[in-house]
Design a protein around this motif. Structure first.
Motif, PDB file in Angstrom:
ATOM      1  N   ILE A 134      67.917 -21.477  81.927  1.00 44.32           N
ATOM      2  CA  ILE A 134      67.917 -20.980  80.545  1.00 44.32           C
ATOM      3  C   ILE A 134      69.322 -20.200  80.478  1.00 44.32           C
ATOM      4  O   ILE A 134      69.994 -20.256  79.236  1.00 44.32           O
ATOM      5  CB  ILE A 134      66.807 -19.864  80.423  1.00 44.32           C
ATOM      6  N   SER A 135      70.105 -19.460  81.484  1.00 47.82           N
ATOM      7  CA  SER A 135      71.000 -18.708  81.497  1.00 47.82           C
ATOM      8  C   SER A 135      72.326 -19.436  81.349  1.00 47.82           C
ATOM      9  O   SER A 135      73.534 -18.958  81.454  1.00 47.82           O
ATOM     10  CB  SER A 135      70.962 -17.626  82.400  1.00 47.82           C
ATOM     11  N   THR A 192      66.545 -25.226  70.901  1.00 50.12           N
ATOM     12  CA  THR A 192      65.458 -24.511  70.577  1.00 50.12           C
ATOM     13  C   THR A 192      64.012 -24.726  71.355  1.00 50.12           C
ATOM     14  O   THR A 192      63.216 -24.100  71.851  1.00 50.12           O
ATOM     15  CB  THR A 192      65.011 -24.042  69.118  1.00 50.12           C
ATOM     16  N   ILE A 226      58.067 -20.131  82.708  1.00 47.75           N
ATOM     17  CA  ILE A 226      57.991 -18.927  83.397  1.00 47.75           C
ATOM     18  C   ILE A 226      56.907 -18.448  83.238  1.00 47.75           C
ATOM     19  O   ILE A 226      56.411 -17.904  84.125  1.00 47.75           O
ATOM     20  CB  ILE A 226      59.434 -18.224  82.768  1.00 47.75           C
ATOM     21  N   GLY A 227      56.184 -18.419  82.080  1.00 49.90           N
ATOM     22  CA  GLY A 227      54.983 -17.449  81.804  1.00 49.90           C
ATOM     23  C   GLY A 227      53.974 -18.137  82.912  1.00 49.90           C
ATOM     24  O   GLY A 227      53.231 -17.361  83.457  1.00 49.90           O
ATOM     25  N   VAL A 239      64.915 -19.527  85.018  1.00 41.28           N
ATOM     26  CA  VAL A 239      65.850 -18.223  84.500  1.00 41.28           C
ATOM     27  C   VAL A 239      67.258 -18.899  84.411  1.00 41.28           C
ATOM     28  O   VAL A 239      67.908 -18.400  83.532  1.00 41.28           O
ATOM     29  CB  VAL A 239      65.399 -17.022  84.947  1.00 41.28           C
ATOM     30  N   LEU A 262      60.780 -23.932  78.358  1.00 41.43           N
ATOM     31  CA  LEU A 262      61.317 -23.233  79.717  1.00 41.43           C
ATOM     32  C   LEU A 262      60.877 -21.668  79.549  1.00 41.43           C
ATOM     33  O   LEU A 262      60.302 -21.353  80.844  1.00 41.43           O
ATOM     34  CB  LEU A 262      62.894 -22.983  79.642  1.00 41.43           C
ATOM     35  N   TYR A 263      60.787 -20.997  78.402  1.00 42.53           N
ATOM     36  CA  TYR A 263      59.962 -19.758  78.586  1.00 42.53           C
ATOM     37  C   TYR A 263      58.685 -19.778  79.026  1.00 42.53           C
ATOM     38  O   TYR A 263      58.263 -19.053  79.624  1.00 42.53           O
ATOM     39  CB  TYR A 263      60.270 -18.748  77.270  1.00 42.53           C
ATOM     40  N   ALA A 264      57.823 -20.794  78.271  1.00 48.12           N
ATOM     41  CA  ALA A 264      56.274 -20.915  78.614  1.00 48.12           C
ATOM     42  C   ALA A 264      56.369 -21.351  80.170  1.00 48.12           C
ATOM     43  O   ALA A 264      55.332 -20.914  80.665  1.00 48.12           O
ATOM     44  CB  ALA A 264      55.950 -22.228  77.572  1.00 48.12           C
ATOM     45  N   ARG A 300      64.222 -24.397  75.200  1.00 46.26           N
ATOM     46  CA  ARG A 300      64.129 -22.984  75.600  1.00 46.26           C
ATOM     47  C   ARG A 300      62.876 -22.500  75.564  1.00 46.26           C
ATOM     48  O   ARG A 300      62.367 -21.551  76.317  1.00 46.26           O
ATOM     49  CB  ARG A 300      65.351 -22.131  74.608  1.00 46.26           C
ATOM     50  N   VAL A 301      62.063 -22.787  74.348  1.00 46.04           N
ATOM     51  CA  VAL A 301      60.512 -22.231  74.169  1.00 46.04           C
ATOM     52  C   VAL A 301      59.886 -23.083  75.511  1.00 46.04           C
ATOM     53  O   VAL A 301      59.021 -22.337  76.068  1.00 46.04           O
ATOM     54  CB  VAL A 301      60.074 -22.764  72.978  1.00 46.04           C
TER      55      VAL A 301
END
Length: 456
Positions: free
Chosen positions: A348-349, A425, A435-436, A345, A431-433, A428-429
């Motif tokens: 990402i931020s 993009t 986290i999931g 996170v 990195l979000y995955a 980021r996708v």
């Protein structure tokens, strides 16, 4: 370790195991760096050169469980010694290779040696270390892997700056000889058993076919190979896999440890491991693209920015091992995944431009701290949840879970980059995955906390 019996003989046996562990890990990272040089030497494309790495990893995946089964039935020490010998001889063959076909064949043979070592590494660690400090032994393994991973590119660069790529393989020879001599004298024998049974050659062949075809097709899909051919390969692998699993269900000590999956604590730990390594590879593979293309850092700076992650893992792993000697390993591992997710996170931020190197490095370190806090406790749970005589199969499945997670993570990155527009993009996708999958791993770990309290 003064509170428990741990002799000089044990320490030297540990050194023998760790030497070979470093060799097998380094032979992925150092060869990655040398691929452009080797592609030019053999007159092949960059995509073809990747097979020099891929065939090594593929063979390891195909043979981990058969080698673990051999160790369970006969001797972890014999399997380890044979692996060291094969790995050392094939290293010489790699160095002497005069053609692309020859080095691919030599690397495949090297994979056989590496699988023989990796398949029994955890089993030998369990036999060498007293139960009270087994966590420290597993932490030392994790620390050594982290060091080898972090140092691999640097070692490769240093060797290639003053010598040819052949020396990347030749440096294995003296270390292999030392490990062979020490291992032959000092590695412990298997615990005594009433009967060993016969080695299941048919299961070994089925395991090779299943893992080989499935991972080959997955890799080809990721590289946008022929869809029809890859679908057929995958279908054959899946059908063979169904027959393989059904065959294992009726066996007392199956090669694919389906009996161990009946142990809830073990099956949850394997699920946790797969999810965690998917999460790790999603970030580790995607982030360099952001550092290079979005932030505009050089290749050298990008490599340095990736280093805080394995270094933090290296530092935290032994601390986590000591901590879980007194605290719940399941909860500790879940906390590690939570810290890892926070680190992602933070990445990402991070500011989209004008960010200083130190401002990225500490965020990478947070990810490494989280993974170090997770990895050793999870490994301890996996090992301690199984009977001693099945440690080889359990350890082989642990390594297989790691490779499955890493492969799926790499495949997901390839798919995301193919389906999205723009590097930012895509990263980021991914990195979000990540986290999931980290959250999934943490939830799996929390769900086993009660069982850990009873078992360990």
């Amino acid at each position: 370790m003064s509170a428990v019996k741990f002799s000089i003989r044990n320490y030297v046996a540990v050194i023998a195991v760790l030497i070979v562990l470093v060799m097998t890990v380094l032979d992925v990272t150092v060869v990655n760096v040398a691929l452009p040089v080797m592609a030019d030497k053999f007159g092949i494309s960059d995509s073809d050169a990747v097979w020099i790495v891929t065939v090594y990893q593929l063979v390891i995946t195909m043979l981990l469980l058969p080698m673990s089964s051999f160790g369970d039935r006969y001797s972890y020490r014999r399997c380890f010694m044979a692996g060291v010998l094969v790995f050392t001889i094939s290293s010489v063959m790699c160095a002497l290779s005069g053609s692309f076909a020859m080095i691919v064949a030599a690397r495949a043979l090297q994979g056989v040696g590496a699988a023989s070592v990796m398949g029994v590494n955890i089993a030998l660690t369990r036999l060498i270390y007293p139960r009270e400090v087994l966590g420290r032994g597993l932490a030392l393994n994790a620390m050594v892997i982290a060091i080898a991973t972090a140092a691999g590119p640097t070692i490769a660069g240093a060797v290639l700056s003053g010598a040819s790529w052949h020396w990347l393989f030749l440096i294995n020879v003296p270390f292999g000889l030392v490990a062979f001599i020490l291992g032959k004298k000092l590695l412990p024998p298997n615990p005594s058993r009433e009967h060993h049974g016969h080695y299941d050659w048919l299961s070994a062949i089925l395991n090779v076919v299943v893992f080989g075809l499935i991972f080959l097709s997955v890799g080809n899909f990721a590289r946008k190979g022929d869809v029809t051919v890859n679908t057929c390969i995958l279908a054959v692998g899946v059908v063979t896999g169904i027959f393989y699993v059904r065959r294992q269900l009726g066996m007392e000590s199956p090669m694919l440890p389906v009996d161990l999956f009946g142990i809830r604590l073990y099956s949850l730990s394997i699920s946790t491991s797969v999810c965690s390594f998917i999460a790790q590879n999603l970030a580790m593979i995607a982030l360099p693209f952001m550092f290079l293309n979005s932030y505009g850092f050089s290749e050298i700076t990008t490599g340095l920015l990736m280093t805080p992650w394995p270094l933090a893992t290296m530092i935290v792993s032994p601390l986590a091992a000591s901590y879980v000697e007194r605290h719940n390993a399941g909860i500790t591992a879940a906390c590690g995944m939570a810290v890892y997710a926070v680190g992602v996170v933070l990445l990402i931020s991070a500011p989209s431009s004008g960010i200083a190197e130190w401002n990225i490095a500490w965020r990478m370190a947070v990810c490494g701290i989280g993974f170090g806090l997770f990895q050793t406790p999870n490994n301890i749970v996996m090992v301690m949840a199984t009977p001693v005589h099945r440690t080889g199969g359990a350890g082989g499945m642990q390594s297989t879970a790691r490779l499955v997670g890493q492969t799926l993570g790499a495949t997901f990155v390839t798919i995301v980059f193919a389906m999205t527009t723009g590097v930012v993009t895509s990263v980021r996708v991914c990195l979000y995955a990540a986290i999931g999958f980290a959250i999934m791993a943490g939830l799996f770990s929390l769900s086993r906390a009660g069982g850990v309290r009873e078992k360990i």
